[in-house]
Design a protein around this motif. Structure first.
Motif, short mmCIF file in Angstrom:
data_model
loop_
_atom_site.label_atom_id
_atom_site.label_comp_id
_atom_site.label_asym_id
_atom_site.label_seq_id
_atom_site.Cartn_x
_atom_site.Cartn_y
_atom_site.Cartn_z
N LYS A 1 -20.85 47.72 30.68
CA LYS A 1 -20.66 47.06 29.38
C LYS A 1 -20.80 45.55 29.52
O LYS A 1 -21.39 44.89 28.67
CB LYS A 1 -19.30 47.43 28.80
N SER B 1 -21.92 55.23 26.92
CA SER B 1 -20.84 54.27 27.17
C SER B 1 -21.12 52.89 26.60
O SER B 1 -20.20 52.08 26.44
CB SER B 1 -20.56 54.17 28.67
N ILE B 2 -22.39 52.59 26.29
CA ILE B 2 -22.72 51.24 25.82
C ILE B 2 -23.28 51.21 24.40
O ILE B 2 -23.59 50.13 23.88
CB ILE B 2 -23.75 50.56 26.76
N LEU C 1 -22.30 48.64 21.83
CA LEU C 1 -22.35 47.24 22.24
C LEU C 1 -23.76 46.66 22.28
O LEU C 1 -23.94 45.46 22.45
CB LEU C 1 -21.73 47.09 23.64
#
Length: 354
Positions: free
Chosen positions: A84, A108-109, A112
């Protein structure tokens, strides 16, 4: 505003790429921000009797001593242990990690990633599902909701790290993004051509691993270059036919770019699939055992891809399996369903026109 680049992955190929990208970003200040983050899966290493975190060692010594020892990284490449943090603020994302980890990493990203970001995959493999083989670029695109291209080619990482001349193929739907990626990757010793068929380029990168296993089986049998070149030629025919039949890749000229025939030849003579394909036959050990002994944490894709390709052919019927005798034979040898020397029986009546 200058483009900000992050490299997601830090194996030997990922580190080699970060080295080239970091140098280009430092030299082309009007196009790119100088700092390049490289996501490193954190682990402990021992160097000269002292324990380090891998990211700590890389940032202190500018060397990935585990995956690319002896090669210095430019000072502007920074190892980051949290993915991240590694992608924060970047609009150019370079995925160069084992294909089986791409989906989870993207998940997971995904919240973002910049909305104007675009990506490229250097991962040679497919996302294997129950019913299909999915392009890694599609995994990235669909998970992150951004465009994603692919870079494939005859690229043995250690040779490129030594700045021995090599070529690669960049594929993007958007030509302007392709030209930016050429600025990101091109070096005096590394030439990237651009094409617009992302699917064909990725098919080349994944399917050639099956044929490279077959080349390793040939080595194990003590056969020479004539035999290996027959495997390469017939393998290329099957790669082109499969990509057209299952993915609609009708432009076969892509298979004569670096991503196609060049990568197939290089891997069949000097790649890890060929090396372990040979050992699979000569030692009787499983691919999992051989990975642990010889790959320093890396994985093979070829035998898994061969299994899925076989199932896709089988689902269409026996006639489709017979159209791809080399793919089928390599799968069967990989599953210990037939002996390596029986491959040639399968090839005696290979279709001349696919």
């Amino acid at each position: 505003m200058a483009n900000k680049v992050s490299v997601i992955g830090s194996g030997n190929w990922g580190t080699t790429i970060a080295r080239m990208v970091g140098t280009n970003c430092a030299e082309k200040s009007s196009l790119f921000e100088k700092k390049v983050n490289m996501w490193v899966f954190e682990e402990k290493i021992q160097v000269d009797g002292k324990e380090y975190k891998l990211t700590e060692y890389i940032n202190q010594h500018h060397e990935n001593v585990k995956y690319l020892p002896g090669t210095k990284l430019p000072d502007n490449v920074v190892a980051v242990p949290d993915v991240k943090d590694a992608i924060a603020g970047s609009n150019i994302l370079i995925f160069v990690l084992p294909h089986q980890f791409v989906k989870g990493t993207c998940e997971s990203i995904k919240d973002l990633v910049r909305k104007d970001a675009f990506a490229i995959s250097l991962c040679k493999g497919f996302e294997v599902t129950e019913n299909d083989l999915i392009m890694i670029s599609d995994v990235v695109k669909n998970t992150l909701n951004i465009s994603c291209g692919a870079l494939m080619g005859a690229n043995l990482a250690n040779e490129i790290a030594m700045e021995q001349f090599a070529e690669a193929t960049i594929a993007t739907k958007d030509e302007s993004q392709g030209r930016i990626f050429q600025q990101v990757f091109n070096r005096p010793f590394f030439r990237c051509a651009w094409v617009d068929d992302v699917t064909a380029v990725e098919c080349c990168g994944a399917l050639k691993n099956i044929i490279a296993l077959g080349a390793g089986f040939v080595d194990a049998l003590g056969m020479g270059n004539n035999t290996k070149c027959a495997i390469i030629r017939l393998g290329l025919m099957e790669m082109m036919a499969f990509a057209e039949e299952f993915y609609g890749c009708k432009n076969r000229s892509v298979f004569f770019e670096s991503c196609g025939i060049a990568d197939l030849v290089t891997t069949s003579y000097g790649g890890r699939h060929t090396k372990l394909g040979k050992l699979f036959v000569t030692t009787g050990k499983s691919f999992e055992e051989l990975e642990k002994e010889h790959l320093n944490g890396q994985k093979l894709q070829g035998h898994q891809t061969a299994e899925k390709v076989y199932k896709m052919l089988e689902a269409k019927g026996p006639a489709d399996v017979e159209k791809y005798p080399l793919f089928a034979a390599i799968h069967r040898v990989s599953q210990r369903q037939m002996k390596a020397d029986q491959i040639f029986e399968c090839l005696q009546n290979h279709p001349e026109h696919m």
